[in-house]
Design an enzyme around this catalytic site. Structure first.
Site, PDB file in Angstrom:
ATOM      1  N   TYR A  89       0.864  -1.189   0.000  1.00 43.68           N
ATOM      2  CA  TYR A  89       0.000   0.000   0.000  1.00 43.68           C
ATOM      3  C   TYR A  89       0.897   1.234   0.000  1.00 43.68           C
ATOM      4  O   TYR A  89       1.898   1.257  -0.697  1.00 43.68           O
ATOM      5  CB  TYR A  89      -0.982  -0.048   1.184  1.00 43.68           C
ATOM      6  CG  TYR A  89      -2.190   0.836   0.927  1.00 43.68           C
ATOM      7  CD1 TYR A  89      -2.987   0.632  -0.202  1.00 43.68           C
ATOM      8  CD2 TYR A  89      -2.519   1.880   1.771  1.00 43.68           C
ATOM      9  CE1 TYR A  89      -4.069   1.450  -0.474  1.00 43.68           C
ATOM     10  CE2 TYR A  89      -3.610   2.706   1.512  1.00 43.68           C
ATOM     11  CZ  TYR A  89      -4.374   2.478   0.387  1.00 43.68           C
ATOM     12  OH  TYR A  89      -5.450   3.278   0.116  1.00 43.68           O
ATOM     13  N   ARG A 102      -8.897  11.044  -7.616  1.00 41.70           N
ATOM     14  CA  ARG A 102      -7.955  11.728  -6.732  1.00 41.70           C
ATOM     15  C   ARG A 102      -7.176  10.671  -5.967  1.00 41.70           C
ATOM     16  O   ARG A 102      -7.432  10.392  -4.811  1.00 41.70           O
ATOM     17  CB  ARG A 102      -8.685  12.655  -5.765  1.00 41.70           C
ATOM     18  CG  ARG A 102      -7.769  13.682  -5.098  1.00 41.70           C
ATOM     19  CD  ARG A 102      -8.232  14.015  -3.698  1.00 41.70           C
ATOM     20  NE  ARG A 102      -8.177  12.843  -2.821  1.00 41.70           N
ATOM     21  CZ  ARG A 102      -8.631  12.829  -1.574  1.00 41.70           C
ATOM     22  NH1 ARG A 102      -9.211  13.882  -1.075  1.00 41.70           N
ATOM     23  NH2 ARG A 102      -8.537  11.740  -0.835  1.00 41.70           N
ATOM     24  N   LYS A 145      -5.987  -1.732  -0.497  1.00 47.46           N
ATOM     25  CA  LYS A 145      -6.786  -1.497   0.696  1.00 47.46           C
ATOM     26  C   LYS A 145      -7.407  -2.796   1.196  1.00 47.46           C
ATOM     27  O   LYS A 145      -7.401  -3.095   2.396  1.00 47.46           O
ATOM     28  CB  LYS A 145      -7.885  -0.487   0.360  1.00 47.46           C
ATOM     29  CG  LYS A 145      -8.340   0.388   1.512  1.00 47.46           C
ATOM     30  CD  LYS A 145      -7.221   1.298   1.961  1.00 47.46           C
ATOM     31  CE  LYS A 145      -7.581   2.188   3.104  1.00 47.46           C
ATOM     32  NZ  LYS A 145      -8.156   3.458   2.708  1.00 47.46           N
ATOM     33  N   GLU A 152     -13.389   5.366  -1.776  1.00 45.27           N
ATOM     34  CA  GLU A 152     -11.973   5.692  -1.627  1.00 45.27           C
ATOM     35  C   GLU A 152     -11.508   6.572  -2.784  1.00 45.27           C
ATOM     36  O   GLU A 152     -11.765   6.278  -3.956  1.00 45.27           O
ATOM     37  CB  GLU A 152     -11.141   4.403  -1.607  1.00 45.27           C
ATOM     38  CG  GLU A 152      -9.673   4.609  -1.315  1.00 45.27           C
ATOM     39  CD  GLU A 152      -9.372   4.778   0.163  1.00 45.27           C
ATOM     40  OE1 GLU A 152      -8.284   5.261   0.492  1.00 45.27           O
ATOM     41  OE2 GLU A 152     -10.231   4.412   0.979  1.00 45.27           O
ATOM     42  N   ASP A 153     -10.815   7.651  -2.453  1.00 40.37           N
ATOM     43  CA  ASP A 153     -10.119   8.496  -3.427  1.00 40.37           C
ATOM     44  C   ASP A 153     -11.016   9.054  -4.524  1.00 40.37           C
ATOM     45  O   ASP A 153     -10.643   9.074  -5.708  1.00 40.37           O
ATOM     46  CB  ASP A 153      -8.923   7.739  -4.027  1.00 40.37           C
ATOM     47  CG  ASP A 153      -7.769   7.642  -3.046  1.00 40.37           C
ATOM     48  OD1 ASP A 153      -7.877   8.218  -1.951  1.00 40.37           O
ATOM     49  OD2 ASP A 153      -6.761   6.990  -3.360  1.00 40.37           O
ATOM     50  N   ASP A 169     -13.333   6.239   3.709  1.00 47.27           N
ATOM     51  CA  ASP A 169     -12.133   6.179   4.545  1.00 47.27           C
ATOM     52  C   ASP A 169     -11.339   7.475   4.504  1.00 47.27           C
ATOM     53  O   ASP A 169     -10.704   7.846   5.485  1.00 47.27           O
ATOM     54  CB  ASP A 169     -11.251   5.002   4.123  1.00 47.27           C
ATOM     55  CG  ASP A 169     -10.100   4.779   5.082  1.00 47.27           C
ATOM     56  OD1 ASP A 169     -10.360   4.677   6.296  1.00 47.27           O
ATOM     57  OD2 ASP A 169      -8.943   4.729   4.632  1.00 47.27           O
ATOM     58  N   ASP A 170     -11.349   8.185   3.362  1.00 46.33           N
ATOM     59  CA  ASP A 170     -10.605   9.439   3.269  1.00 46.33           C
ATOM     60  C   ASP A 170     -11.111  10.449   4.292  1.00 46.33           C
ATOM     61  O   ASP A 170     -10.330  11.210   4.865  1.00 46.33           O
ATOM     62  CB  ASP A 170     -10.747  10.040   1.863  1.00 46.33           C
ATOM     63  CG  ASP A 170     -10.198   9.119   0.790  1.00 46.33           C
ATOM     64  OD1 ASP A 170      -9.078   8.621   0.969  1.00 46.33           O
ATOM     65  OD2 ASP A 170     -10.890   8.888  -0.215  1.00 46.33           O
ATOM     66  N   ALA A 218     -10.335  15.667   3.430  1.00 47.66           N
ATOM     67  CA  ALA A 218      -9.661  14.954   4.514  1.00 47.66           C
ATOM     68  C   ALA A 218      -9.447  15.871   5.715  1.00 47.66           C
ATOM     69  O   ALA A 218      -9.713  15.503   6.860  1.00 47.66           O
ATOM     70  CB  ALA A 218      -8.330  14.386   4.029  1.00 47.66           C
ATOM     71  N   ASN A 234       0.769  11.953   2.448  1.00 47.77           N
ATOM     72  CA  ASN A 234       1.474  10.853   1.808  1.00 47.77           C
ATOM     73  C   ASN A 234       1.762  11.225   0.356  1.00 47.77           C
ATOM     74  O   ASN A 234       1.052  12.020  -0.232  1.00 47.77           O
ATOM     75  CB  ASN A 234       0.599   9.584   1.831  1.00 47.77           C
ATOM     76  CG  ASN A 234       0.511   8.963   3.206  1.00 47.77           C
ATOM     77  OD1 ASN A 234       1.517   8.758   3.861  1.00 47.77           O
ATOM     78  ND2 ASN A 234      -0.706   8.687   3.656  1.00 47.77           N
TER      79      ASN A 234
END
Length: 567
Positions: free
Chosen positions: A89, A142, A160, A231-232, A252-253, A289, A396
């Site tokens: 990951y 993203r 993930k 996600e993203d 999750d973000d 976020a 990150n």
């Protein structure tokens, strides 16, 4: 003519299987004859990884291993999680996504294109596993701090879900990596002859919403009770608001990041010596976020006795234009309005340096992807203003981290309470080994998923997300607390996931959204034992298969024996 038998599954080629199992699985002769111990298998894997100098090459090796010997892959990851997680990951998955179409070898998830609208349910029928309990879905718009990567974002759901399996024991066959091909605004990708997605511009927000409406219905009709993790997505708020109370889903973000940071903040605030009412948090990054994290901390401050307005006013958010204020002169994105300041007396603070000087924060948090944004001067002042300043550079990958652990320790003279998004090595300062905290989402999202699945929750409530954070903060051992750690040792992640899952289950029960009746009256000890019994353990898969084959062979012998005596 000999009858055909079904082809072996990927786990059937495991070299730890006995000759009897190999004959039963029809893999005898298809693998070398030695029956190997698990230690020998792992030794070979580690040597092969060690021979590959580049992280992306290690990633590709591990990807191949997962697709050819799934239980060995997860034995390797669970036993060496600290070293393997960065390879499967973040940060390596970012590079893997950038090169996804160029490195493509085999299918690793399900792709659904905008051209499939009206027929999404039929595409889902092609997924080979019949019982899916959780899916991670992205539109690739993203990816990490890398922008719009289209279908190349498939590396995110794949990685993930690998962590869901390794960290929380969700069975591999119960997971679905899902990428939506809704076009891409990345002109370079559309012009790349090797790009494997639709070479069209990104669909409109309304077209995407209509597409997601159909997807959510199709997913839940095929797999009732499925947990859906977004996600993203470039703009994650609409889907979360649209589906949050209707389906078993979370983002999750926003929620996972908020929960894991909150878990660290709870520990840090206790160690800082500064009362909750006196905390002042400056956030660099006011995107989804950043706002999601800040709102989670607001809830914590309120539970510690502050009113909502008092808690909200503990935050100063900084974006590319400076401090977010009511009178800045631009139209604020809707999600920023909640934290917009009205006490700046007409003055606009246009840089992070100006805001930090003005606020003198106790908490400095980065979710900006701007590497080095927390300057030595800023860190030095944080150390001068406060005995134990809280510094969380959460972006990150490592190159985008707002500061390094070494700089944070150096310029605060070893007194900061630190957690980053990317991993940093321990360093020695004044004769003492300092170990950085890492606010990695994998401390919470696997437990959120596991607890939601096991409780059979109809929705993922905010109370369940909050419980994941507070449970994380209680999962540190006394030794870890004495050492000033903000997060547990990553090698204990499966134990941590049990604690988090239990907190999520209890919150689901309190909210009345659980459907698993058998555990309602369980005490904590009994519930913990039950949760552990439901977790996939790759280390026992060989033994389980051996027992199943032995049981089958015993049954065959009994039938043959019975026939013989009858005759």
């Amino acid at each position: 003519m000999t009858a055909a038998h079904p082809p072996p599954a990927t786990g059937d080629y495991d070299t730890s299987h006995s000759t009897a199992v190999r004959r039963y699985n029809h893999t005898y002769g298809l693998v070398p004859p030695a029956v190997e111990s698990l230690d020998v298998q792992l030794s070979r894997c580690l040597k092969q990884i060690g021979r590959r100098p580049q992280s992306i090459d290690k990633y590709l090796y591990l990807s191949g291993l997962r697709n050819t010997n799934i239980h060995l892959f997860y034995r390797l990851v669970t036993q060496h999680l600290k070293n393997m997680a960065p390879l499967i990951y973040t940060p390596t998955v970012g590079e893997a996504c950038l090169q996804w179409s160029h490195n493509y070898v085999q299918p690793e998830g399900l792709y659904i294109s905008y051209a499939d609208r009206g027929h999404i349910a039929s595409v889902l029928q092609n997924w080979p596993q019949s019982n899916v309990e959780i899916t991670v879905v992205t539109d690739g718009s993203r990816i990490l701090g890398l922008g719009d990567l289209g279908i190349n974002g498939m590396g995110i759901p794949v990685g993930k879900l690998a962590l869901y399996i390794a960290c929380a024991g969700i069975r591999p066959e119960a997971t679905l990596p899902l990428t939506l091909d809704l076009g891409t605004g990345n002109k370079e990708l559309r012009e790349d002859p090797l790009y494997m997605g639709s070479k069209r511009d990104k669909v409109s927000a309304q077209e995407e919403a209509d597409f997601l409406d159909e997807l959510m219905v199709a997913l839940t009709e095929k797999w009732p009770g499925i947990v859906i993790q977004f996600e993203d997505f470039k703009n994650p708020f609409p889907a979360l608001e649209r589906y949050g109370g209707k389906y078993t889903c979370f983002n999750d973000d926003i929620q996972g990041t908020g929960a894991v940071v909150l878990g660290g903040i709870v520990s840090a605030v206790k160690q800082s010596g500064v009362a909750v009412k006196d905390q002042k948090a400056v956030f660099l990054g006011a995107g989804s976020a950043g706002v999601g994290v800040a709102k989670q901390i607001v809830e914590y401050f309120m539970r510690e006795g502050l009113t909502e307005d008092e808690a909200r006013r503990c935050f100063w958010l900084v974006d590319t234009k400076g401090l977010v204020t009511n009178d800045r002169g631009d139209k604020l994105a809707e999600h920023k309005v909640y934290f917009s300041r009205d006490d700046n007396e007409g003055k606009q603070y246009k840089t992070l340096e100006e805001v930090v000087e003005h606020v003198k924060p106790t908490i400095l948090m980065g979710l900006s992807t701007i590497g080095g944004a927390f300057t030595p001067d800023m860190l030095t002042k944080m150390g001068q203003w406060h005995k134990r300043p809280i510094i969380f550079p959460l972006s990150n990958p490592s190159a985008n981290s707002e500061c390094t652990f070494e700089d944070a320790i150096k310029y605060t003279k070893g007194r900061c309470l630190f957690a980053s998004g990317s991993p940093f090595d321990s360093i020695e300062h004044d004769g003492k080994l300092e170990t950085p905290g890492q606010g990695n989402n994998m401390y919470v999202f696997p437990g959120i998923g596991l607890g939601t699945i096991l409780s059979k929750a109809t929705t993922v409530t905010q109370s369940m997300i909050y419980a994941s954070a507070t449970s994380l903060s209680t999962s540190l051992t006394p030794t870890e607390v004495d050492q000033g750690w903000l997060y547990p040792e990553i090698a204990r992640i499966r134990d941590v996931s049990v604690v988090v899952a239990m907190g999520v289950i209890r919150a689901a029960q309190e909210a009345g959204v659980d459907r698993e009746q058998s555990i309602k009256g369980m005490g904590d000890e009994e519930l913990e034992k039950w949760v552990r019994s439901k977790m996939y353990d790759p280390a026992v898969e060989t033994k389980r298969v051996e027992e199943e084959v032995q049981e089958f062979m015993n049954g065959v012998h009994e039938v043959k024996g019975g026939r013989g005596s009858h005759l």
